[in-house]
Design a protein around this motif. Structure first.
Motif, PDB file in Angstrom:
ATOM      1  N   GLY B 379       0.804  -1.213   0.000  1.00 22.53           N
ATOM      2  CA  GLY B 379       0.000   0.000   0.000  1.00 22.53           C
ATOM      3  C   GLY B 379       0.840   1.266   0.000  1.00 22.53           C
ATOM      4  O   GLY B 379       0.324   2.366  -0.181  1.00 22.53           O
ATOM      5  N   ARG B 380       2.132   1.114   0.215  1.00 24.46           N
ATOM      6  CA  ARG B 380       2.996   2.302   0.238  1.00 24.46           C
ATOM      7  C   ARG B 380       3.187   2.873  -1.174  1.00 24.46           C
ATOM      8  O   ARG B 380       3.356   4.076  -1.341  1.00 24.46           O
ATOM      9  N   TYR B 381       3.204   1.966  -2.146  1.00 27.68           N
ATOM     10  CA  TYR B 381       3.425   2.419  -3.522  1.00 27.68           C
ATOM     11  C   TYR B 381       2.179   2.161  -4.373  1.00 27.68           C
ATOM     12  O   TYR B 381       1.507   1.141  -4.192  1.00 27.68           O
ATOM     13  N   SER B 382       1.928   3.070  -5.308  1.00 22.07           N
ATOM     14  CA  SER B 382       0.796   2.870  -6.222  1.00 22.07           C
ATOM     15  C   SER B 382       1.190   1.847  -7.280  1.00 22.07           C
ATOM     16  O   SER B 382       2.377   1.505  -7.421  1.00 22.07           O
ATOM     17  N   GLU B 383       0.190   1.356  -8.038  1.00 22.61           N
ATOM     18  CA  GLU B 383       0.457   0.391  -9.112  1.00 22.61           C
ATOM     19  C   GLU B 383       1.483   0.949 -10.098  1.00 22.61           C
ATOM     20  O   GLU B 383       2.397   0.247 -10.530  1.00 22.61           O
ATOM     21  N   LYS B 384       1.316   2.238 -10.436  1.00 21.83           N
ATOM     22  CA  LYS B 384       2.219   2.852 -11.406  1.00 21.83           C
ATOM     23  C   LYS B 384       3.636   2.913 -10.852  1.00 21.83           C
ATOM     24  O   LYS B 384       4.614   2.698 -11.576  1.00 21.83           O
ATOM     25  N   GLN B 385       3.736   3.230  -9.553  1.00 20.64           N
ATOM     26  CA  GLN B 385       5.068   3.320  -8.938  1.00 20.64           C
ATOM     27  C   GLN B 385       5.747   1.953  -8.915  1.00 20.64           C
ATOM     28  O   GLN B 385       6.949   1.843  -9.149  1.00 20.64           O
ATOM     29  N   VAL B 386       4.963   0.901  -8.633  1.00 21.72           N
ATOM     30  CA  VAL B 386       5.532  -0.459  -8.595  1.00 21.72           C
ATOM     31  C   VAL B 386       6.114  -0.820  -9.962  1.00 21.72           C
ATOM     32  O   VAL B 386       7.233  -1.331 -10.061  1.00 21.72           O
ATOM     33  N   ILE B 387       5.345  -0.520 -11.012  1.00 22.87           N
ATOM     34  CA  ILE B 387       5.821  -0.834 -12.371  1.00 22.87           C
ATOM     35  C   ILE B 387       7.067  -0.005 -12.696  1.00 22.87           C
ATOM     36  O   ILE B 387       8.043  -0.508 -13.271  1.00 22.87           O
ATOM     37  N   LEU B 388       7.061   1.253 -12.265  1.00 17.67           N
ATOM     38  CA  LEU B 388       8.215   2.129 -12.513  1.00 17.67           C
ATOM     39  C   LEU B 388       9.473   1.598 -11.797  1.00 17.67           C
ATOM     40  O   LEU B 388      10.570   1.577 -12.371  1.00 17.67           O
ATOM     41  N   ILE B 389       9.276   1.137 -10.559  1.00 19.29           N
ATOM     42  CA  ILE B 389      10.412   0.597  -9.797  1.00 19.29           C
ATOM     43  C   ILE B 389      10.942  -0.663 -10.489  1.00 19.29           C
ATOM     44  O   ILE B 389      12.149  -0.850 -10.637  1.00 19.29           O
ATOM     45  N   ALA B 390      10.009  -1.510 -10.932  1.00 18.87           N
ATOM     46  CA  ALA B 390      10.423  -2.750 -11.634  1.00 18.87           C
ATOM     47  C   ALA B 390      11.255  -2.392 -12.863  1.00 18.87           C
ATOM     48  O   ALA B 390      12.333  -2.957 -13.095  1.00 18.87           O
ATOM     49  N   ARG B 391      10.781  -1.421 -13.636  1.00 16.76           N
ATOM     50  CA  ARG B 391      11.483  -1.052 -14.871  1.00 16.76           C
ATOM     51  C   ARG B 391      12.849  -0.434 -14.572  1.00 16.76           C
ATOM     52  O   ARG B 391      13.828  -0.710 -15.268  1.00 16.76           O
TER      53      ARG B 391
END
Lengths: 88, 518
Positions: B379-391
């Motif tokens: 819940g700390r990161y949004s879906e978009k942030q998670v994808i950005l971190i992965a990339r």
């Protein structure tokens, strides 16, 4: 085949896999430089046969040793308790 | 220039596929990383096969057969046919059931729960990433070498900066070609996620298998030059030196202990992820049966091409003769016209990219799920942030691999074996976690630490892969280092598990529900 229990099926597959592993160590072909069909080295041809044998054994495994009940059990458990899971 | 044009056209087609699959993307990190559990039997087969048959299988096996002879197939191809499917059968199906039941998407999530250890990810993650890097390196290195070899004579001197052109003979510089391939794979992985990767994998695996057969046919006809295929095959094979047809120079114990190497599929992160997230357990039936046969279809022509390259029927220039990685591209380029060379090169690059993509995506998933989200908090990161971190993490890893690829090249085959050996040594851990109730948290830590320590020790002893003849000798018998690493890991795991506190009753009931606890 259908008369075999899952345990018997698995024992047959285990035996066949061990047999494949033993046959894979083909010391008798070590120095053999003959060509099969005039172009495939014996050592290569023999090991290609092991690959085909492996496919055959695994095909048999899907017929007599596949844990179909596991999938049914898991899907039943999930449908019984839809709220569970995802806690990893 | 025609060769380069065809390669470029193929890459555009691939990018289009990635972009098209992104239209089906649901916008969630779950869909991006796992395609929402929609990978069925055919795509699972193509994905599993495509990711295991890579530069190692094509460029590596051809080069190794050129050096070591016909016995190379038995070293890894036939044994992989038996062992890979065995792993799909005894590990894959069971792991699928646990993934489905408890929602695991990465192997660290599974081990964390099974071992009841929050910190297992901290030790397992860097080790898994560290061992994947040589595998990525194989693809990046081989793609550069291949594109350079098939485009030689395309550019005039002075086209590229001087430091890039050294030894490039008018071809695309290796470093530029490797970089371009990395960028292409990154683009379609980023746009398509797991769905795009699975689609691209399926497409590319079909491409490289079809073009592989065409390559073999064309090379056999040109090299044998006898009018008919059979006569040409016979003519080419009869020119092979007898020593290359046998295994007289190969140790029997080395051959036997190679059997440990394919156990690596048990712990490869991207395969583990497929096991946890496949559509159904029965999706594994097709891969289990077809995998050994597909391996044979890919490996046996490569072995013959490698053997034919040793004959007097073709003259290899010294730089090619001294570099086993360059044998296949040289044969493709030398024995085909430009159009055919371009198409065949696209096939080889398809094999290379179909492995890189899955690994890239899997590493990104592991980093976000196992490290960022787990330790940072849900819940700390949004879906978009998670994808950005992965990339971002994927880009960082690709940069590291790319920099490594600029150093002194290793034999693709040797580097691959070192990578597989590390994962194979972790096989006892995954096997015990599924079938041995007495596996404890300290036992698992002991296994992981022993595996990493022994791998680093032996890899260093082999001069980081430069000594391609490195063996561990017992009483005069040569064995593959993987055997010692495997047993050291297993012994450490068993001994420590036996003397430490057993898993809780709750854990045992969760993972071994059918049988009464010991």
């Amino acid at each position: 085949m259908s008369n075999l229990t899952l345990k018997q099926g698995r024992l047959i597959i285990a035996g066949l896999v061990i047999l494949l592993i033993i046959l894979h160590q083909d010391n008798w072909n070590w120095e053999n430089s003959n060509l099969v069909f005039g172009f495939i080295p014996v050592t290569l041809f023999y090991q290609m046969c092991i690959s085909i044998g492996a496919s055959a054994v695994w095909f048999l495994a899907t017929k007599i040793a596949w844990p179909d009940e596991l999938e049914e059990k898991v899907l039943a458990e999930i449908s019984d308790a839809p709220e569970k899971g995802g806690d990893a | 220039m025609i060769v380069l044009g065809i390669i470029a056209a193929y890459i555009c087609l691939l990018l289009f596929l990635g972009l098209f699959s992104s239209l089906l993307f649901k916008g969630t990190s779950q869909d991006y990383m796992l395609a929402s559990h929609s990978i069925g039997p055919f795509m699972l087969l193509m994905s599993l096969f495509g990711t295991t048959m890579t530069a190692f299988a094509l460029v590596g096996s051809t080069g190794e057969a050129y050096v070591e002879g016909a016995g190379v197939y038995g070293l890894l191809a036939s044994s992989s046919g038996i062992i890979h499917s065995l792993c799909f059968f005894i590990l894959g199906v069971k792991l699928w059931s646990l993934g489905k039941k408890y929602g695991y998407t990465t192997q660290i999530q599974y081990f964390r729960d099974r071992l009841n250890s929050d910190k297992i990810g901290v030790i397992l993650f860097p080790i898994l990433v560290g061992m994947v890097i040589p595998y990525l390196l194989i693809g990046v290195m081989a793609s550069g070498t291949f594109i350079n070899a098939v485009t030689r004579g395309t550019f005039e001197a002075g086209t590229f900066p001087g430091f890039l052109e050294e030894g490039m003979n008018g071809g695309v510089p290796k470093s530029v070609a490797s970089f371009a391939i990395c960028v292409v794979v990154l683009i379609y992985v980023f746009f398509g996620g797991m769905r795009g990767t699975a689609w691209a994998n399926t497409f590319q695996t079909c491409v490289f298998m079809v073009l592989g057969i065409v390559t073999f046919y064309v090379i056999a006809m040109k090299l044998g030059d006898q009018g008919s295929l059979m006569a040409s095959l016979k003519h080419a094979s009869n020119a092979i030196d007898a020593e290359k047809l046998t295994r007289s120079h190969m140790s029997k114990t080395q051959f036997a202990t190679y059997f440990f190497v394919p156990l690596s599929v048990g712990m490869f992160p991207h395969l583990f992820q497929h096991w946890l997230t496949a559509k159904s357990a029965s999706s594994f039936k097709l891969p289990v049966v077809a995998h050994p046969f597909f391996i044979m279809l890919v490996w046996s022509p490569c072995i013959l091409i490698g053997l034919w390259a040793t004959t007097d029927l073709i003259k290899l220039p010294p730089p090619v003769a001294g570099n086993p990685n360059a044998i296949l591209p040289f044969m493709v380029n030398k024995l085909n016209g430009d159009v055919m060379t371009g198409l065949l090169s696209a096939g080889v690059l398809a094999a290379i990219m179909s492995s890189l993509d899955s690994q890239f995506l899997c590493l990104g998933t592991m980093f976000t799920e196992d490290i960022v989200v787990h330790y940072g908090g849900k819940g700390r990161y949004s879906e978009k942030q998670v994808i950005l971190i992965a990339r971002s993490f994927i880009i960082a890893i690709v940069l590291v691999v790319y920099v490594f690829s600029l150093f002194e090249p290793r034999r693709v085959f040797t580097l691959g074996i070192w990578c597989f050996s590390g994962f194979a040594s972790l096989f006892p851990l995954v096997f015990a976690s599924l079938y041995w109730k007495k596996l404890t948290k300290p036992g698992a830590y002991a296994a992981v630490i022993t595996c990493a320590a022994s791998w680093i020790y032996f890899f260093r002893e082999s001069k980081f892969g430069l000594d391609d003849k490195f063996m561990v000798t017992y009483g005069g018998y040569e064995t593959m280092p993987v055997m010692t690493m495997f047993f050291l890991t297993a012994i450490a795991m068993i001994l420590v598990s036996l003397v430490t506190k057993p898993p809780s009753e709750e854990t045992l009931q969760k993972f071994f529900p059918d049988k009464p606890t010991a």
